[in-house]
Motif scaffolding. Sequence first.
Motif, PDB file in Angstrom:
ATOM      1  N   SER A  33      23.446 -15.359  -2.264  1.00 25.91           N
ATOM      2  CA  SER A  33      21.984 -15.327  -2.307  1.00 25.91           C
ATOM      3  C   SER A  33      21.416 -14.847  -0.971  1.00 25.91           C
ATOM      4  N   GLY A  34      20.273 -14.191  -1.056  1.00 26.10           N
ATOM      5  CA  GLY A  34      19.585 -13.716   0.146  1.00 26.10           C
ATOM      6  C   GLY A  34      20.047 -12.349   0.622  1.00 26.10           C
ATOM      7  N   LEU A  35      20.949 -11.697  -0.110  1.00 26.23           N
ATOM      8  CA  LEU A  35      21.460 -10.395   0.354  1.00 26.23           C
ATOM      9  C   LEU A  35      20.631  -9.212  -0.134  1.00 26.23           C
ATOM     10  N   GLY A  36      19.594  -9.507  -0.932  1.00 23.01           N
ATOM     11  CA  GLY A  36      18.718  -8.419  -1.364  1.00 23.01           C
ATOM     12  C   GLY A  36      19.019  -7.877  -2.752  1.00 23.01           C
ATOM     13  N   LYS A  37      19.634  -8.681  -3.607  1.00 21.97           N
ATOM     14  CA  LYS A  37      19.978  -8.191  -4.958  1.00 21.97           C
ATOM     15  C   LYS A  37      18.717  -7.940  -5.789  1.00 21.97           C
ATOM     16  N   SER A  38      17.832  -8.942  -5.810  1.00 23.88           N
ATOM     17  CA  SER A  38      16.622  -8.784  -6.632  1.00 23.88           C
ATOM     18  C   SER A  38      15.767  -7.645  -6.096  1.00 23.88           C
ATOM     19  N   THR A  39      15.717  -7.531  -4.775  1.00 29.02           N
ATOM     20  CA  THR A  39      14.959  -6.430  -4.180  1.00 29.02           C
ATOM     21  C   THR A  39      15.558  -5.096  -4.600  1.00 29.02           C
ATOM     22  N   ARG A 170      21.741  -5.192   3.153  1.00 24.95           N
ATOM     23  CA  ARG A 170      20.849  -5.301   4.324  1.00 24.95           C
ATOM     24  C   ARG A 170      21.402  -4.511   5.510  1.00 24.95           C
ATOM     25  N   ASP A 172      20.311  -2.440   7.374  1.00 25.01           N
ATOM     26  CA  ASP A 172      19.456  -2.209   8.552  1.00 25.01           C
ATOM     27  C   ASP A 172      19.798  -3.172   9.686  1.00 25.01           C
ATOM     28  N   VAL A 257      19.826  -0.340   1.900  1.00 24.18           N
ATOM     29  CA  VAL A 257      18.650  -1.129   2.276  1.00 24.18           C
ATOM     30  C   VAL A 257      17.767  -1.155   1.033  1.00 24.18           C
ATOM     31  N   GLY A 258      17.245  -2.322   0.735  1.00 24.92           N
ATOM     32  CA  GLY A 258      16.378  -2.438  -0.436  1.00 24.92           C
ATOM     33  C   GLY A 258      14.934  -2.659  -0.025  1.00 24.92           C
ATOM     34  N   ARG A 273      10.956  -0.435   4.151  1.00 24.26           N
ATOM     35  CA  ARG A 273      10.726  -1.725   4.803  1.00 24.26           C
ATOM     36  C   ARG A 273       9.985  -1.470   6.105  1.00 24.26           C
TER      37      ARG A 273
HETATM   38  P1  GDP Z   1      18.768 -12.092  -3.446  1.00 20.65           P
HETATM   39  O1  GDP Z   1      18.844 -13.570  -3.261  1.00 20.65           O
HETATM   40  O2  GDP Z   1      20.095 -11.470  -3.171  1.00 20.65           O
HETATM   41  O3  GDP Z   1      18.201 -11.695  -4.765  1.00 20.65           O
HETATM   42  O4  GDP Z   1      17.800 -11.537  -2.296  1.00 20.65           O
HETATM   43  P2  GDP Z   1      16.262 -11.074  -2.405  1.00 20.65           P
HETATM   44  O5  GDP Z   1      16.147  -9.748  -3.031  1.00 20.65           O
HETATM   45  O6  GDP Z   1      15.486 -12.202  -3.007  1.00 20.65           O
HETATM   46  O7  GDP Z   1      15.910 -10.894  -0.864  1.00 20.65           O
HETATM   47  C1  GDP Z   1      15.947 -11.949   0.055  1.00 20.65           C
HETATM   48  C2  GDP Z   1      15.139 -11.547   1.295  1.00 20.65           C
HETATM   49  O8  GDP Z   1      15.773 -10.457   1.951  1.00 20.65           O
HETATM   50  C3  GDP Z   1      13.719 -11.088   0.969  1.00 20.65           C
HETATM   51  O9  GDP Z   1      12.870 -11.566   2.003  1.00 20.65           O
HETATM   52  C4  GDP Z   1      13.817  -9.570   1.019  1.00 20.65           C
HETATM   53  O10 GDP Z   1      12.587  -8.953   1.388  1.00 20.65           O
HETATM   54  C5  GDP Z   1      14.858  -9.371   2.101  1.00 20.65           C
HETATM   55  N1  GDP Z   1      15.617  -8.130   1.917  1.00 20.65           N
HETATM   56  C6  GDP Z   1      16.007  -7.558   0.763  1.00 20.65           C
HETATM   57  N2  GDP Z   1      16.686  -6.413   0.995  1.00 20.65           N
HETATM   58  C7  GDP Z   1      16.733  -6.272   2.335  1.00 20.65           C
HETATM   59  C8  GDP Z   1      17.282  -5.269   3.199  1.00 20.65           C
HETATM   60  O11 GDP Z   1      17.902  -4.289   2.783  1.00 20.65           O
HETATM   61  N3  GDP Z   1      17.110  -5.462   4.553  1.00 20.65           N
HETATM   62  C9  GDP Z   1      16.447  -6.531   5.062  1.00 20.65           C
HETATM   63  N4  GDP Z   1      16.308  -6.621   6.384  1.00 20.65           N
HETATM   64  N5  GDP Z   1      15.922  -7.488   4.271  1.00 20.65           N
HETATM   65  C10 GDP Z   1      16.056  -7.370   2.927  1.00 20.65           C
END
Ligand code: GDP
Length: 327
Positions: A33-39, A170, A172, A257-258, A273
Amino acid sequence: MLGYVGIEAVLDQLKIKAMKMGFEFNIMVVGQSGLGKSTMVNTLFKSKMWKSTMPGLGVPTPQTLQLQSVTHVIEESGVKLKLTVTDTPGFGDQINNDKCWDPILGYINEQYEHYLQEEILITRQRHIPDTRVHCCVYFVPPTGHWLRPLDIEFLRRLCRTVNVVPVIARADSLTIEEREAFRHRVIWAPGTSLGSVGVWSGGECTGGLRSSVCGPQIQENLKTHGIEVYPQQCFDEDINDKILNSKIRERIPFAVVGADQEHIVNGRCVLGRKTKWGIIEVENMAHCEFPLLRDLLIRSHLQDLKDITHNVHYENYRIFRLNESHV
Ligand code: GDP
Ligand code: MG
């Protein structure tokens, strides 16, 4: 001897048929979680290929608590693509991550089972709806070190069941040198640098990001774990496949990067971003490799991903299930 018959007309027939039928393609995103999957799901749907047909998203991405699928029908030059992306809750939050792959593998196998149950009916549908996962995009955390044991365990299981394309999430947060060093540590295939072949645009984009260092010890390291990600070397059918896929294997995992917000840069509207230092554009190859991921999935390898799913992964499942029911 026969004269010219004109059998190539069959190609037009196949094209017309394919255009009438349309294509179904299913992607799944997996990772901590937090790696940007949903984004990334939003990035895929908002990226320039079909941006104009997509509704505005723009709302902050909530945490994903259960498996959920988003489907959009994309139409371009008369070709219809029904694209479904399945988002998954992140794993790795628990103290004990034992079996954290079970819900994901369970979902993938369930889709094979649905298909099998339809296929073995005496009176079956002419077109079986296909919910099988054709490609699983696996998010590797941008640690810059080696793959974590949890990722290795997960990937090992996943690769046996489905096509897997790993990405450095992520990206970046890594410098270009760190990205390259990490990529080569993560993946094994040194590939060959030959001229541009096929339609995969990655062959054309050098962007100064490549280096050619790839130790055979790393190759051995991942091989010993039995992790073979897509495009699998053993399924290259001819020399052209081999050349094109070697170039892809060399660049995987893509450093992505998402983003789901649009910004104006030099009068252009770009998806990116916004940071204190500037805007990281997801479509810009100098900034990240999201375009390579999208091109691989949607443009150059869509049919191959579907074929391998059907002929290899689903076939393995089918053989296993039919053997099981005959003992
Ligand atoms: P998920 O838990 O994998 O679904 O992650 P989310 O898509 O919910 O993203 C978690 C956080 O990471 C959010 O605040 C996003 O804006 C941020 N985020 C998503 N993609 C990236 C990325 O490529 N780079 C950075 N720096 N942040 C990102
Ligand atoms: Mg999520």
